[in-house]
Motif scaffolding. Sequence first.
Motif, short mmCIF file in Angstrom:
data_model
loop_
_atom_site.label_atom_id
_atom_site.label_comp_id
_atom_site.label_asym_id
_atom_site.label_seq_id
_atom_site.Cartn_x
_atom_site.Cartn_y
_atom_site.Cartn_z
N GLY A 376 0.78 -1.23 0.00
CA GLY A 376 0.00 0.00 0.00
C GLY A 376 0.81 1.27 0.00
O GLY A 376 0.25 2.37 0.02
N ALA A 379 0.10 3.80 -2.95
CA ALA A 379 -1.27 4.24 -3.22
C ALA A 379 -1.29 5.74 -3.49
O ALA A 379 -0.73 6.52 -2.71
CB ALA A 379 -2.18 3.91 -2.05
N SER A 420 0.96 -2.65 6.35
CA SER A 420 0.15 -2.13 5.24
C SER A 420 -0.32 -0.72 5.54
O SER A 420 -0.47 -0.33 6.71
CB SER A 420 -1.06 -3.05 4.98
N ARG A 422 -3.25 2.29 4.15
CA ARG A 422 -4.38 2.65 3.31
C ARG A 422 -5.06 3.87 3.90
O ARG A 422 -4.93 4.17 5.09
CB ARG A 422 -5.38 1.50 3.19
#
Length: 645
Positions: A376, A379, A420, A422
């Motif tokens: 991630g 992103a 991760s 996000r």
Amino acid sequence: MSDDLQSLKQRIRVLEAQAERTGRDQAMMGPLLEAIPAVVMRIGLDARLEFINRVLPEYVGVPLIGASIYEFAPFSYHEVMRAAFELAIRERRATSFESEAMAPDGTRDWYASTFAPILDGEELVGLVLIATNVTRTRRNEADLKDREARLTLALEAGNVGIWRWDAVSDVVQWDENLCSMFGVLKEAAPRTEAEFMRLISPDQAGRMAAHIKRALESGNYPDFELRVDSPEGTRWMMIKGGAITDDNDRVTALLGGVIDITERRRFERRVTEAQKLEAVGQLAAGVAHNFNNVLTSIVLTLERGRLHGSQEDRALMADALESAFHAAGLVRDLLAFSRGRSAAPVRHEPLVAAVRRAIVLGKRTFDRRITLELTGLDAPSLTRVAVDGSAVEQLLMNLLLNARDAVDGLEAERCHIDVSLRRVAASELPQAPPDATEDFVELRVEDRGVGMNEATRLRCFEPFFTTKEVGKGTGLGLSTAWAAVTALGGFVECESRPGVGTTFSVYLPASAPAESRAAPLADAPEAKGSRHTVLVVDDEPAVRRVCIAVLEQHGFVVIGAASGEEAVQVAATHAVDAVLLDYSMPGMSAEETLRRLRQLRPALPIVSHSGLSVLLEGASSHLAKPATAEGIVDAIRRALDADRP
């Protein structure tokens, strides 16, 4: 002839009896037609009214007999009426329909009507129309339907399940919401008390059974909290209910609702943990301040002793100094926990850069058996998120170190740490503050290690709490991470299961934090050889004495003051060139002392000396306790040099 006459008389007597009965029937029929709660009409085959048992108030003065029945209904219902009318004639049977009836004054009511054939022998001579006013019934039905719709909507919105248990027949009824909450299919829902009890975990079954027994005996059903374990995780349910009794006040049934309170319990637990940690943090700050005062005296005294002791004594004092500075490091961790971050200037940078540095450092230093993966990071929604880089790097390293220790020594397939990133909208996080509107960044660290039981998980953020062996951890890693997240305006969640692993989910606001107003220390050349007067202000006698000794040893004229009030009096009567000012003192605060000193001399150099790592606004520079003799002297000299034209 006499026989015929006798027969005729007999027939006359029969007819007279029938007439008498008919008269009696008609006398009875009149009141009956008046009393019946319906409008009864005789209709000719031409659909015109021939008789009506009562005239409603709306029709007073309006001729009804001879009128077409279609005159009493809106045009839109004529087709329905005509179909029922013609069917009753054609098939000589009763037919029913519903329609509105329209009065001359515009009043409209709903009627349920039935056409029934009137037969004279085999001949159809007319129809009877019986019409019952169902306006109130339809309104009640509509109101009930509306209430049911609103109740259904409220139950769905509130995630409430409905249940009922008939204690006499032992029949359990669940709605679909409740089945979904317990994770069972509708056809697998419990139908008896025994089947329901099989859904309860063994450690709660006894309490649940006793609760039901008390409800049956008392007729009162208090709220009951129930834990539901499923493959998706643990949920908490609040069971609310009431009792139904018979004429003898015997409980015959229990019914009520179930509310999912999992998120509420998480929020309450987080608030409780935050309050507890805040209280511990305040205590830690006070302890750290006192420790730093003690360490200041110890460090400066040991440094002076090294100058005059034997070689063996100097070696011992060097070891003691190393221990003192190790203790100072623990105190700094305590302060980081209590205040969330240090007083150093904030350095804003992209979030991804800070995360990448921590990951790289982990890969370089962790055992090569441990796999560290990051997802991630690329992103697009994260590229412009700016954070306090050092704070985020430190908190991530603390979480990574905790994960490393959790998988250390396990089989290779479990030596794995996933990180991760996000971006999440505040509306997607039930645990977010109610007034949160901006997005959050979720930083998740997941390991497959030994995991924690519930009791350990609830204490994992407490300072000095550790499950590691003595000497392998201070118990401050997770507590300082929690404090850093809180200081950055975020929150942290922890999920863990023994033998499965642990997941820490950190949520940080996606916007950059406010700029720190901390002023960096200025670089200035060292001043030499002048006899400046320095005022040392500290309420701790040992700290005050050793600071005076250190500064006098380096050629300064030093005056001591035990409080802010005394410092102002000294400055008013002596030519003071610089001040070493303790931040935390009883009586006059450091802020007020600085203000009063500057009133006497606006450009007076003042060095803030703090055991709390707190910046004193307006001070010339800032010196953290415990400081070395060289650090104290250097800070005073820099302040004096900065004051020179």
